[in-house]
Design an enzyme around this catalytic site. Structure first.
Site, PDB file in Angstrom:
ATOM      1  N   SER A 262      -2.349   4.895 -13.828  1.00 54.33           N
ATOM      2  CA  SER A 262      -3.347   5.328 -14.998  1.00 54.33           C
ATOM      3  C   SER A 262      -3.797   3.621 -14.446  1.00 54.33           C
ATOM      4  CB  SER A 262      -2.719   5.917 -16.136  1.00 54.33           C
ATOM      5  OG  SER A 262      -2.795   6.883 -16.252  1.00 54.33           O
ATOM      6  N   THR A 263      -3.618   2.973 -14.111  1.00 51.92           N
ATOM      7  CA  THR A 263      -3.786   0.901 -15.165  1.00 51.92           C
ATOM      8  C   THR A 263      -4.545   1.150 -13.348  1.00 51.92           C
ATOM      9  OG1 THR A 263      -2.028  -0.273 -13.239  1.00 51.92           O
ATOM     10  CG2 THR A 263      -1.565   0.676 -15.291  1.00 51.92           C
TER      11      THR A 263
ATOM     12  N   VAL B  39      -5.659   4.844  -5.183  1.00 52.86           N
ATOM     13  CA  VAL B  39      -4.697   5.288  -4.462  1.00 52.86           C
ATOM     14  C   VAL B  39      -4.555   6.787  -4.172  1.00 52.86           C
ATOM     15  CG1 VAL B  39      -2.142   6.174  -5.041  1.00 52.86           C
ATOM     16  CG2 VAL B  39      -2.997   4.097  -6.245  1.00 52.86           C
ATOM     17  N   ASP B  40      -5.323   7.340  -4.744  1.00 51.22           N
ATOM     18  CA  ASP B  40      -5.739   9.000  -4.427  1.00 51.22           C
ATOM     19  C   ASP B  40      -6.867   8.713  -3.173  1.00 51.22           C
ATOM     20  OD1 ASP B  40      -6.529  11.590  -4.490  1.00 51.22           O
ATOM     21  OD2 ASP B  40      -7.535  11.541  -6.341  1.00 51.22           O
TER      22      ASP B  40
ATOM     23  N   ASN C 272      -6.705  13.059  -9.880  1.00 50.14           N
ATOM     24  CA  ASN C 272      -7.303  13.509 -11.299  1.00 50.14           C
ATOM     25  C   ASN C 272      -6.909  15.421 -11.163  1.00 50.14           C
ATOM     26  OD1 ASN C 272      -9.040  15.253  -9.792  1.00 50.14           O
ATOM     27  ND2 ASN C 272      -9.829  13.354  -9.117  1.00 50.14           N
TER      28      ASN C 272
ATOM     29  N   ASP D 204       0.709  -1.411   0.230  1.00 51.33           N
ATOM     30  CA  ASP D 204       0.193   0.376  -0.179  1.00 51.33           C
ATOM     31  C   ASP D 204       0.951   1.516  -0.080  1.00 51.33           C
ATOM     32  OD1 ASP D 204      -1.646   2.286   0.871  1.00 51.33           O
ATOM     33  OD2 ASP D 204      -2.704   0.731   2.575  1.00 51.33           O
ATOM     34  N   ILE D 205       0.551   1.973  -0.979  1.00 55.39           N
ATOM     35  CA  ILE D 205       2.000   3.596  -1.285  1.00 55.39           C
ATOM     36  C   ILE D 205       1.762   4.106  -0.302  1.00 55.39           C
ATOM     37  CG2 ILE D 205      -0.257   4.457  -2.725  1.00 55.39           C
ATOM     38  CD1 ILE D 205       2.498   5.072  -3.956  1.00 55.39           C
TER      39      ILE D 205
ATOM     40  N   TYR E 234      -8.787   5.046 -14.601  1.00 57.60           N
ATOM     41  CA  TYR E 234      -8.126   5.181 -15.514  1.00 57.60           C
ATOM     42  C   TYR E 234      -8.015   4.132 -16.703  1.00 57.60           C
ATOM     43  CZ  TYR E 234      -8.307  10.240 -13.949  1.00 57.60           C
ATOM     44  OH  TYR E 234      -8.149  11.288 -13.399  1.00 57.60           O
TER      45      TYR E 234
HETATM   46  N1  AR6 Z   1      -1.219   1.620  -3.041  1.00 55.98           N
HETATM   47  C1  AR6 Z   1      -0.736   1.381  -4.266  1.00 55.98           C
HETATM   48  N2  AR6 Z   1      -1.561   1.027  -5.713  1.00 55.98           N
HETATM   49  C2  AR6 Z   1      -2.924   0.766  -5.335  1.00 55.98           C
HETATM   50  C3  AR6 Z   1      -2.993   1.264  -4.168  1.00 55.98           C
HETATM   51  C4  AR6 Z   1      -2.294   1.526  -2.646  1.00 55.98           C
HETATM   52  N3  AR6 Z   1      -2.950   1.832  -1.489  1.00 55.98           N
HETATM   53  N4  AR6 Z   1      -4.881   0.981  -4.506  1.00 55.98           N
HETATM   54  C5  AR6 Z   1      -4.874   1.049  -5.595  1.00 55.98           C
HETATM   55  N5  AR6 Z   1      -3.425   0.843  -6.407  1.00 55.98           N
HETATM   56  P1  AR6 Z   1      -6.439   4.287  -9.690  1.00 55.98           P
HETATM   57  P2  AR6 Z   1      -5.731   5.765 -12.136  1.00 55.98           P
HETATM   58  C6  AR6 Z   1      -3.795   0.484  -7.486  1.00 55.98           C
HETATM   59  O1  AR6 Z   1      -7.298   3.951  -9.631  1.00 55.98           O
HETATM   60  O2  AR6 Z   1      -6.071   4.310 -12.679  1.00 55.98           O
HETATM   61  C7  AR6 Z   1      -9.130   8.091  -8.226  1.00 55.98           C
HETATM   62  O3  AR6 Z   1     -10.206   8.107  -8.284  1.00 55.98           O
HETATM   63  C8  AR6 Z   1      -4.646   0.213  -8.630  1.00 55.98           C
HETATM   64  O4  AR6 Z   1      -4.632  -1.271  -8.151  1.00 55.98           O
HETATM   65  O5  AR6 Z   1      -5.556   3.876  -7.669  1.00 55.98           O
HETATM   66  O6  AR6 Z   1      -4.955   6.514 -11.999  1.00 55.98           O
HETATM   67  C9  AR6 Z   1      -7.923   9.564  -9.528  1.00 55.98           C
HETATM   68  O7  AR6 Z   1      -9.115  10.540  -8.183  1.00 55.98           O
HETATM   69  C10 AR6 Z   1      -3.386   0.532  -9.325  1.00 55.98           C
HETATM   70  O8  AR6 Z   1      -3.248  -1.215  -9.635  1.00 55.98           O
HETATM   71  O9  AR6 Z   1      -5.958   5.324 -10.192  1.00 55.98           O
HETATM   72  C11 AR6 Z   1      -8.454   9.319 -10.571  1.00 55.98           C
HETATM   73  O10 AR6 Z   1     -10.127   9.930 -10.810  1.00 55.98           O
HETATM   74  C12 AR6 Z   1      -3.503   1.050  -9.339  1.00 55.98           C
HETATM   75  O11 AR6 Z   1      -2.991   1.493  -7.778  1.00 55.98           O
HETATM   76  C13 AR6 Z   1      -7.677   8.150 -10.980  1.00 55.98           C
HETATM   77  O12 AR6 Z   1      -8.531   7.571  -9.852  1.00 55.98           O
HETATM   78  C14 AR6 Z   1      -3.965   2.692 -10.444  1.00 55.98           C
HETATM   79  O13 AR6 Z   1      -5.531   2.660  -9.451  1.00 55.98           O
HETATM   80  C15 AR6 Z   1      -7.090   7.905 -11.463  1.00 55.98           C
HETATM   81  O14 AR6 Z   1      -7.154   6.647 -12.053  1.00 55.98           O
END
Ligand code: AR6
Length: 177
Positions: free
Chosen positions: A123-124, A39-40, A30, A16-17, A127
């Site tokens: 983005s994975t 992550v956000d 975003n 978990d980051i 997005y």
């Molecule tokens: N630690 C590390 N990786 C994580 C965590 C965590 N706690 N939680 C999820 N991931 P995403 P995006 C992984 O959706 O695609 C948000 O609503 C997850 O499994 O966090 O860039 C923002 O506000 C995936 O592999 O980011 C934006 O609107 C990766 O992190 C939008 O999502 C990225 O998933 C950004 O989308």
């Protein structure tokens, strides 16, 4: 898994980051910088309202750019917020924008004298950027940066699930000369 490039190390971990204690962690934000899921959500939940207040003050961030705030209650002193591209069909500049999200974050880290930084797989998630291609772009951008810059000592990719970890590990093994 770790790989030494010039003066720096790239490492892959599963986790978990928001729990990382590198000097900076990177948020997959975003453009509004007002928080979200994935992550956000994890970063803002763990970091507390100071981060959101600084984000509101900054106002927003373009796709491929990055901004910096303090880490609030997080173990890391800084959060670098970057905005990856929403994946449409791969022909809308998505690969370049994803590379730019990583390189802008690294430049901002250097500008703030930050020596260790953790990235999620930008983005994975929401997005929808295809994981294998995203992993290659992430790792290639990090490798290129370490080859050209001596200041950053550690770039850590913190992968949340087994799929993301496996995709990054496979690509990194292919990239080792
Ligand atoms: N630690 C590390 N990786 C994580 C965590 C965590 N706690 N939680 C999820 N991931 P995403 P995006 C992984 O959706 O695609 C948000 O609503 C997850 O499994 O966090 O860039 C923002 O506000 C995936 O592999 O980011 C934006 O609107 C990766 O992190 C939008 O999502 C990225 O998933 C950004 O989308």
């Amino acid at each position: 898994m770790e790989l030494q490039i010039n003066k720096g190390v790239i490492s892959l971990i599963q986790g978990d980051i928001s729990k990382q204690d590198t000097e900076a962690i990177v948020n997959a934000a975003n453009k509004t910088l007002r928080g979200g899921g994935g992550v956000d959500g994890a970063i803002h939940r763990a970091g507390g309202k100071a981060i959101l207040e600084e984000c509101i003050e900054i106002g927003g961030c373009e796709t491929g750019d990055a901004v910096i705030t303090t880490g609030g209650n997080l173990p890391s002193p800084y959060v670098i917020h970057t905005v990856g591209p929403v994946y449409r069909d791969g022909t809308k500049g998505e690969p370049e924008l994803l590379a730019s999200a990583y390189s802008s974050s690294l430049k901002l880290a250097s500008a703030n004298n930050i020596k260790s930084i953790s990235f999620p797989s930008i983005s994975t998630g929401a997005y929808r950027f295809p994981l294998a291609q995203a992993a290659e772009i992430a790792l290639q951008t990090a490798i290129d940066y370490l080859r050209k810059h001596d200041d950053i000592e550690r770039i850590c990719f913190v992968l949340f699930g087994q799929d993301a970890f496996d995709a990054f590990e496979k690509k990194l093994k292919q990239m080792i000369p």
